[in-house]
Design a protein around this motif. Structure first.
Motif, PDB file in Angstrom:
ATOM      1  N   TYR A  89     -11.741 -32.255 -45.286  1.00 55.62           N
ATOM      2  CA  TYR A  89     -12.434 -33.498 -44.956  1.00 55.62           C
ATOM      3  C   TYR A  89     -12.212 -34.565 -46.022  1.00 55.62           C
ATOM      4  CZ  TYR A  89     -16.168 -36.795 -43.705  1.00 55.62           C
ATOM      5  OH  TYR A  89     -16.875 -37.915 -43.371  1.00 55.62           O
ATOM      6  N   HIS A 117      -2.833 -29.406 -37.758  1.00 49.45           N
ATOM      7  CA  HIS A 117      -3.982 -30.263 -37.508  1.00 49.45           C
ATOM      8  C   HIS A 117      -3.573 -31.235 -36.409  1.00 49.45           C
ATOM      9  CE1 HIS A 117      -7.246 -33.139 -39.353  1.00 49.45           C
ATOM     10  NE2 HIS A 117      -7.584 -32.661 -38.165  1.00 49.45           N
ATOM     11  N   ASP A 176      -1.013 -31.172 -44.756  1.00 49.32           N
ATOM     12  CA  ASP A 176      -1.437 -29.813 -44.427  1.00 49.32           C
ATOM     13  C   ASP A 176      -0.714 -28.887 -45.394  1.00 49.32           C
ATOM     14  OD1 ASP A 176      -2.870 -30.794 -42.226  1.00 49.32           O
ATOM     15  OD2 ASP A 176      -1.124 -30.613 -40.908  1.00 49.32           O
ATOM     16  N   ASN A 227     -10.625 -27.124 -43.064  1.00 52.72           N
ATOM     17  CA  ASN A 227     -10.419 -28.563 -43.119  1.00 52.72           C
ATOM     18  C   ASN A 227     -11.239 -29.090 -44.293  1.00 52.72           C
ATOM     19  OD1 ASN A 227     -10.831 -31.425 -42.709  1.00 52.72           O
ATOM     20  ND2 ASN A 227     -10.141 -31.168 -40.603  1.00 52.72           N
ATOM     21  N   GLN A 244      -6.308 -28.233 -44.138  1.00 52.01           N
ATOM     22  CA  GLN A 244      -6.006 -29.506 -43.491  1.00 52.01           C
ATOM     23  C   GLN A 244      -6.747 -30.637 -44.200  1.00 52.01           C
ATOM     24  OE1 GLN A 244      -7.972 -27.256 -41.077  1.00 52.01           O
ATOM     25  NE2 GLN A 244      -6.183 -25.930 -41.375  1.00 52.01           N
ATOM     26  N   GLU A 245      -6.287 -31.863 -43.990  1.00 49.41           N
ATOM     27  CA  GLU A 245      -6.821 -33.048 -44.667  1.00 49.41           C
ATOM     28  C   GLU A 245      -6.787 -32.873 -46.181  1.00 49.41           C
ATOM     29  OE1 GLU A 245     -10.310 -35.058 -43.194  1.00 49.41           O
ATOM     30  OE2 GLU A 245      -9.931 -34.379 -41.142  1.00 49.41           O
ATOM     31  N   ASP A 305     -11.901 -25.154 -35.016  1.00 49.35           N
ATOM     32  CA  ASP A 305     -11.086 -24.499 -36.034  1.00 49.35           C
ATOM     33  C   ASP A 305     -10.823 -23.061 -35.586  1.00 49.35           C
ATOM     34  OD1 ASP A 305     -11.381 -26.573 -38.532  1.00 49.35           O
ATOM     35  OD2 ASP A 305     -13.205 -26.470 -37.300  1.00 49.35           O
ATOM     36  N   HIS A 328     -16.417 -29.597 -41.595  1.00 46.00           N
ATOM     37  CA  HIS A 328     -16.053 -28.416 -40.826  1.00 46.00           C
ATOM     38  C   HIS A 328     -16.475 -27.156 -41.569  1.00 46.00           C
ATOM     39  CE1 HIS A 328     -12.955 -30.013 -37.838  1.00 46.00           C
ATOM     40  NE2 HIS A 328     -13.260 -31.082 -38.564  1.00 46.00           N
ATOM     41  N   ASP A 353      -7.065 -26.884 -37.452  1.00 43.38           N
ATOM     42  CA  ASP A 353      -8.061 -27.703 -36.759  1.00 43.38           C
ATOM     43  C   ASP A 353      -7.346 -28.298 -35.560  1.00 43.38           C
ATOM     44  OD1 ASP A 353      -9.811 -29.587 -35.826  1.00 43.38           O
ATOM     45  OD2 ASP A 353      -9.892 -30.775 -37.668  1.00 43.38           O
TER      46      ASP A 353
END
Length: 468
Positions: free
Chosen positions: A68, A253, A197, A66, A123-124, A339, A379, A285
């Protein structure tokens, strides 16, 4: 102490700075090059030679990370009626800039270069676009800001290229895509934030049939101006062939604001993936702690998938979340395992590890004129090496005592009041789609819970077929 040197980038030059990183989806792969010392994991070319000599199924290494976005989104959700949205959005944009993803991307690339995964689930993967002057109107479907400002994906791929590595985007899904007004020094602007993603594959890996899906289950976010934005989540995947062995790699996610919506999304995911006639490696995640302290989603998923970390490191807590939102705390604050690398008809697990969890892994960068050290993400990442052998699949781990919330697949609504009833991860434990929650106490999440989960998934499968 791990020493890292970063070239200074002009990522956050202000509104007039122009494009930070070019759009990356659909970027053509280049050559895969070796860099640095070889660790205990090997690339697929070497794996193929090993397989030929030993007749063993191939090894594959995967990573989940991830990235973030750089802010706590609840700051926007919890804005008071007295606050101007433009001011709150401007503050959030400044916080994203202070999180310095240009520097953090270097640390992410270092982790990938060291682990040498064949596939990476990110992710993110944020994309920020701007429009100045802005023309914001209260319309959730209007997203016309087009000037690229900050592209997390482009920065990660550029950092990998600097290390002699090329990872191409083989699948992606666009989740929430929202545009809001920001009162900036340069004037009123529109800020468009797109959440994605992404699956990256190293050069030389044979992949085909990219797939993407956005979940039917969503959370609706009401804002003071009367607009309600859907908080969209989804998954993306790709079919992979290694030494004549095929499997599907999927990255997701799940929702972090509504326990019932998160569970509904997991049901959709299970319905789709258990219908595949091939091994599945699922990463992401999942926003559901593996100890069952907040939601039951983890228990549902592990009725159908093997948790690679729990299988390989059963005595380790394996925390992956969450550092302080500013990323500036010296001491790690990881306290839950969200995760995961999940396996279906794949095994055994050869190795599993976490990355980005030590204080020495932080990066040095300049924030507000001061040198600071930041965590690469809130993460930690997870890396797992598995043998793609359906006959070697390990048994699913047994669960612990849980409470299973039964809910319908529909749309939940987030409210400021519900935020006071959230768990440590911000997941609302009491909200239910449709306004009702049915709690069923089950011993060990055993036969009864499995039956309930299976029934819910069967109903969802029928609903999907009828819809098609």
């Amino acid at each position: 102490m791990k020493q890292q040197t970063f070239s200074r980038r002009s990522v956050l030059r202000g509104i007039a700075g122009g494009v930070v990183a070019a759009p990356s989806l659909g970027r053509t792969n280049g050559n895969w090059n070796e860099v640095g010392d070889r660790d205990k994991r090997t690339d697929t070319e070497t794996m193929a030679k090993q397989s030929e000599s030993t007749a063993e199924p191939p090894l594959v290494t995967v990573m989940t990370r991830n990235l973030y976005v750089g802010v706590d989104p609840r700051r926007l959700l919890l804005q008071s009626a007295e606050e101007e949205m433009g001011t709150v959005v401007a503050d959030l944009l400044a916080d994203i800039e202070r999180s310095r993803f240009d520097a953090r991307a270097e640390a992410i690339a270092d982790d990938i270069a060291e682990a040498r995964p064949d596939l990476v689930g990110l992710q993110e993967v944020t994309l920020l676009r701007l429009q100045l002057p802005g023309d914001y109107v209260s319309d959730a479907g209007r997203t016309n800001a087009s000037e690229y400002y900050l592209d997390f994906l482009g920065l990660v791929q550029s950092a990998l290229a600097e290390r002699g590595l090329t990872y191409g985007v083989v699948s992606s899904v666009t989740n929430t895509d929202v545009e809001l007004p920001a009162d900036l020094d340069a004037g009123l602007a529109d800020v468009r934030l797109t959440d994605r993603d992404v699956v990256l594959a190293r050069q030389g890996l044979v992949t085909h049939n990219p797939r993407r899906h956005t979940y039917d289950a969503t959370v609706t976010i009401p804002f003071p101006d009367g607009v309600e934005f859907p908080l969209v989540r989804g998954y993306c995947g790709i079919d992979v062939e290694v030494d004549d062995t095929e499997f599907t790699f999927v990255n997701t996610h799940l929702d972090s604001t509504s326990a019932s919506t998160q569970l509904d999304q997991a049901r959709e995911l299970v319905v789709d993936l258990t219908a595949l006639d091939r091994p599945v490696v699922l990463v992401g995640d999942f926003n559901s702690p593996a100890d069952g302290s907040e939601t039951v989603t983890y228990d549902l998923l592990t009725q159908f998938f093997v948790d690679a970390y729990a299988e390989r490191e059963p005595d380790s807590a394996g925390y992956t979340c969450c550092q302080h939102p500013t990323l500036r705390r010296t001491r790690s604050m990881l306290s839950k395992r969200l995760d995961l690398v999940l396996l279906r008809d794949v095994g055994p697990v050869v190795d599993v590890d976490r990355v980005g969890l030590h204080s020495a892994d932080r990066v040095s960068t300049t924030v507000d004129g001061e040198t600071r050290r930041l965590w690469a993400s809130d993460h930690a990442g997870v890396v797992a090496t598995v043998r793609v052998d359906p006959s070697g699949t390990v048994p699913r781990p047994s669960g612990r005592e849980r409470t299973l919330s039964s809910s319908r697949t529909s749309t939940a609504r987030y409210s400021n009041e519900s935020a006071n009833e959230t768990g440590a991860n911000g997941v609302n434990r009491t909200e239910s789609t449709g306004g009702e929650t049915t709690d069923v106490a089950v011993p060990g999440f055993g036969f009864l819970a499995a039956a309930i989960a299976l029934a819910a998934i069967a109903v969802e499968a029928v609903r999907r077929r009828n819809a098609e």
